[in-house]
Design an enzyme around this catalytic site. Sequence first.
Site, PDB file in Angstrom:
ATOM      1  CG  ASP A  27      -2.068   0.961   1.122  1.00  0.00           C
ATOM      2  OD1 ASP A  27      -2.378   1.399  -0.007  1.00  0.00           O
ATOM      3  OD2 ASP A  27      -2.660   1.288   2.169  1.00  0.00           O
ATOM      4  CG  ASN A  75      -7.859  -2.194  -4.892  1.00  0.00           C
ATOM      5  OD1 ASN A  75      -6.969  -3.006  -4.634  1.00  0.00           O
ATOM      6  ND2 ASN A  75      -8.110  -1.162  -4.090  1.00  0.00           N
TER       7      ASN A  75
HETATM    8  C1  IPE Z   1      -5.429  -2.685   0.097  1.00  0.00           C
HETATM    9  O1  IPE Z   1      -5.127  -1.360  -0.105  1.00  0.00           O
HETATM   10  C2  IPE Z   1      -5.373  -3.426  -1.201  1.00  0.00           C
HETATM   11  C3  IPE Z   1      -4.061  -3.524  -1.840  1.00  0.00           C
HETATM   12  C4  IPE Z   1      -2.927  -3.072  -1.375  1.00  0.00           C
HETATM   13  C5  IPE Z   1      -4.058  -4.213  -3.095  1.00  0.00           C
HETATM   14  P1  IPE Z   1      -6.260  -0.257  -0.320  1.00  0.00           P
HETATM   15  O2  IPE Z   1      -5.527   1.027  -0.514  1.00  0.00           O
HETATM   16  O3  IPE Z   1      -7.163  -0.682  -1.398  1.00  0.00           O
HETATM   17  O4  IPE Z   1      -7.031  -0.295   1.054  1.00  0.00           O
HETATM   18  P2  IPE Z   1      -7.851   0.844   1.815  1.00  0.00           P
HETATM   19  O5  IPE Z   1      -8.828   1.410   0.842  1.00  0.00           O
HETATM   20  O6  IPE Z   1      -6.857   1.859   2.254  1.00  0.00           O
HETATM   21  O7  IPE Z   1      -8.466   0.142   2.972  1.00  0.00           O
HETATM   22  C1  IPE Z   2      -1.661   0.114  -3.234  1.00  0.00           C
HETATM   23  O1  IPE Z   2      -1.430   1.471  -3.326  1.00  0.00           O
HETATM   24  C2  IPE Z   2      -1.927  -0.529  -4.574  1.00  0.00           C
HETATM   25  C3  IPE Z   2      -3.326  -0.914  -4.783  1.00  0.00           C
HETATM   26  C4  IPE Z   2      -4.283  -0.838  -3.911  1.00  0.00           C
HETATM   27  C5  IPE Z   2      -3.670  -1.447  -6.085  1.00  0.00           C
HETATM   28  P1  IPE Z   2      -2.625   2.513  -3.357  1.00  0.00           P
HETATM   29  O2  IPE Z   2      -2.953   2.786  -4.780  1.00  0.00           O
HETATM   30  O3  IPE Z   2      -3.738   2.090  -2.496  1.00  0.00           O
HETATM   31  O4  IPE Z   2      -1.894   3.782  -2.743  1.00  0.00           O
HETATM   32  P2  IPE Z   2      -2.549   4.853  -1.778  1.00  0.00           P
HETATM   33  O5  IPE Z   2      -3.075   4.111  -0.598  1.00  0.00           O
HETATM   34  O6  IPE Z   2      -3.635   5.528  -2.554  1.00  0.00           O
HETATM   35  O7  IPE Z   2      -1.420   5.767  -1.448  1.00  0.00           O
HETATM   36 MG    MG Z   3      -4.133   2.369  -0.518  1.00  0.00          MG
END
Ligand code: IPE
Ligand code: IPE
Ligand code: MG
Length: 250
Positions: A27, A75
């Site tokens: 993340d 996602n």
């Molecule tokens: C969790 O991260 C999913 C992945 C890293 C693939 P998210 O960014 O989607 O989770 P939330 O929305 O912060 O809970």
């Molecule tokens: C994790 O990074 C990757 C996925 C969830 C696909 P994010 O895209 O959630 O990054 P932040 O949380 O917005 O910084």
């Molecule tokens: Mg995220």
Amino acid sequence: MGNGTTDRQAGQVDKNRLPRHIAIIMDGNGRWATRRGLPRTAGHKAGAETFRRIATYCKNLGVQYLTVYAFSTENWKRSETEVNAIMMLLKRYLLEAIDTMEKDSIRLRFFGDMTPISPDLQALAHRTDEITDRLDSRDFQANICLNYGGRDEILRAVRRFAADCAAGKRRPEELDEASFSGYLDSAGIPDPELIVRPSGELRLSNFLLWQCAYSEFYYTDTLWPDFDEAELDRAIAAYQRRDRRFGGVK
Ligand code: IPE
Ligand code: IPE
Ligand code: MG
């Protein structure tokens, strides 16, 4: 770090007591990009590089399984541009893996519901699956969670068990924790001893809900694209300082 640990001790890994299975919620890609004035997709590209690096590091350390959360069942709420960019990066990684996994002895599996994934990406995953089948089961294995949700995984397992019951192959009374685990995407793989979440969020976001029952958690503010070997050492060292009681008394 706490517990009076110095900075140097903080990253000191005991190679004889490694977790067999580490799981990571990758993340912080979006925030990493936004802070640099870049589009979120640039963060995913950088995050994919971090994955390559950390997978290689786990393999070299002697960790047997690395499970990474790449794309959750939630996602899909993101823009089409972002979703497409993530799928494109996965495709690129799989094409690369098809050429190198045999030589590097890296096994690759997918956790998640692949049915809504594009046919070309599914075909690549099928090829990496076939290569994995030929490799030694003791080789390092990376599990990529794609269109994965812990609840969805449990539901799919329950449906398959119910279908086996309806077909007369199983009886409801005989279901126990071990046999239920065999219906999950992670069948045959030990539960992760350590779950790591970068980027400062203190939640599971639907990751490995069944398997995390006794996992140790490690959180860091570092964003995934900035996560490196030293950071993983700190996570493992922190895990090694934990007192794992599993409900018992020592
Ligand atoms: C969790 O991260 C999913 C992945 C890293 C693939 P998210 O960014 O989607 O989770 P939330 O929305 O912060 O809970
Ligand atoms: C994790 O990074 C990757 C996925 C969830 C696909 P994010 O895209 O959630 O990054 P932040 O949380 O917005 O910084
Ligand atoms: Mg995220």
